[in-house]
Design an enzyme around this catalytic site. Structure first.
Site, PDB file in Angstrom:
ATOM      1  N   SER A   1      44.020  49.849  45.305  1.00  0.00           N
ATOM      2  CA  SER A   1      44.587  48.575  45.393  1.00  0.00           C
ATOM      3  C   SER A   1      43.095  47.303  45.699  1.00  0.00           C
ATOM      4  O   SER A   1      43.273  46.350  45.546  1.00  0.00           O
ATOM      5  CB  SER A   1      45.782  48.260  46.600  1.00  0.00           C
ATOM      6  OG  SER A   1      44.922  48.685  47.986  1.00  0.00           O
TER       7      SER A   1
ATOM      8  N   HIS B   1      41.788  44.541  50.755  1.00  0.00           N
ATOM      9  CA  HIS B   1      42.725  44.263  50.021  1.00  0.00           C
ATOM     10  C   HIS B   1      41.728  42.743  50.051  1.00  0.00           C
ATOM     11  O   HIS B   1      41.170  42.301  48.961  1.00  0.00           O
ATOM     12  CB  HIS B   1      43.992  44.152  50.198  1.00  0.00           C
ATOM     13  CG  HIS B   1      44.878  44.786  50.045  1.00  0.00           C
ATOM     14  ND1 HIS B   1      46.059  44.970  50.158  1.00  0.00           N
ATOM     15  CD2 HIS B   1      45.017  46.588  49.399  1.00  0.00           C
ATOM     16  CE1 HIS B   1      46.392  46.126  49.997  1.00  0.00           C
ATOM     17  NE2 HIS B   1      45.890  47.126  49.435  1.00  0.00           N
TER      18      HIS B   1
END
Length: 292
Positions: free
Chosen positions: A126, A183
């Site tokens: 991610s 992230h």
């Protein structure tokens, strides 16, 4: 599709094989090899991680390898979906080397950002997903002619999701533990690379730009000409329409695109006299009448 984006497929395959090993060999065995730092199990629920200097002293692959590990099939599928949509654009438009650099740098940045919080047992693609989203967002606005496609609304949604995951609300709605720092680190890396890596349009000659055009860029320019809009929704100026048309025509000539597939093609078979016209009149040349 594979010949155009082999590296995207390779990264996805590597993640799938890693998850398969996690199921077959067990999470602990895979983590011992791929975690950002080596660690030892203490009892059944505690670990003793080594310092980062151990990784930097020779086990350098650990800086990136946590990106391969995932915690469940859904985690893997969603991460691969984002990579497929946006990472594939980078590889198809800017090439495999540029895409490889984005994946490598953003993966390391995301993992180090998460490690800085004191976490060791983390993983997932991610961080790289946020990086390719950030890269495409910048590239679509700096170089819209090349075919990058991303709506501003999607970036707003991703930012809202990023902020939401940093609040207690994420646990309340069942999102579970999330590597927020990874992230954020990946997104920042992608945005920076989007500014630094792409060549500006002004740095390229027109013929050089046409030579670098891929089928993806060609189709994107054709669509932009038809809609009079860039992929991100911005309206083309008349000068941009003319420039796109010139680039498309040169691409078609350079790549020997069949005549019937070229922009502006007119089928001569549909331009003759209609059914019922006198046959003799078709064979006779039209008389030119001079008017004084």
């Amino acid at each position: 599709m594979i010949p155009q984006t082999p590296l995207t497929w390779l990264v996805g395959l590597a993640c799938c094989l890693t998850v398969l090993c996690q199921y077959v060999l067990g999470q602990a065995a895979v983590f011992e090899w791929l975690a950002i730092v080596p660690f030892e199990l203490v009892g059944s629920q505690h670990i003793a991680p080594a310092p980062l200097s151990t990784t930097l002293a020779g086990e350098w692959w650990r800086l990136w390898s946590p990106s391969l590990m995932h915690f469940g099939i859904l985690h893997l599928v969603f991460n691969l979906l984002w990579l497929w949509v946006f990472g594939r654009q980078i590889e198809a438009i800017d090439g495999a080397w540029r895409f490889a650099l984005v994946v490598l740098v953003s993966g390391v940045a995301a993992n180090l950002a998460q490690y800085a919080t004191g976490s060791v047992l983390f993983g997932g693609l991610s961080g790289i997903d946020f990086a390719v989203i950030g890269y495409v967002f910048i590239a679509a606005r700096r170089r819209p002619m090349l075919g990058y496609q991303m709506q501003r609304s999607l970036m707003i949604f991703m930012l809202i999701y990023l902020v939401l995951c940093m609040t207690p609300l994420s646990s309340a709605i069942g999102l579970g533990a999330i590597a927020n720092e990874a992230h954020l680190g990946g997104l920042l890396a992608g945005l920076v690379l989007g500014f630094v890596l792409p060549r500006r349009m002004s740095d390229m000659t027109f013929d050089g730009m046409v030579e670098q055009m891929t089928p993806t860029i060609y189709e994107s320019l054709k669509q932009s000409m038809q809609l009079r809009k860039w992929p991100d929704g911005r309206v083309l100026t008349s000068e941009q329409v003319e420039l796109c048309m010139e680039a498309v025509i040169k691409y078609e000539v350079h790549n020997n695109v069949p005549a019937e597939s070229r922009v502006g093609f007119i089928d001569n078979g549909t331009c003759g006299p209609r059914d019922g016209d006198d046959t003799a009149s078709r064979d006779e040349p039209e008389q030119i009448k001079w008017v004084n």
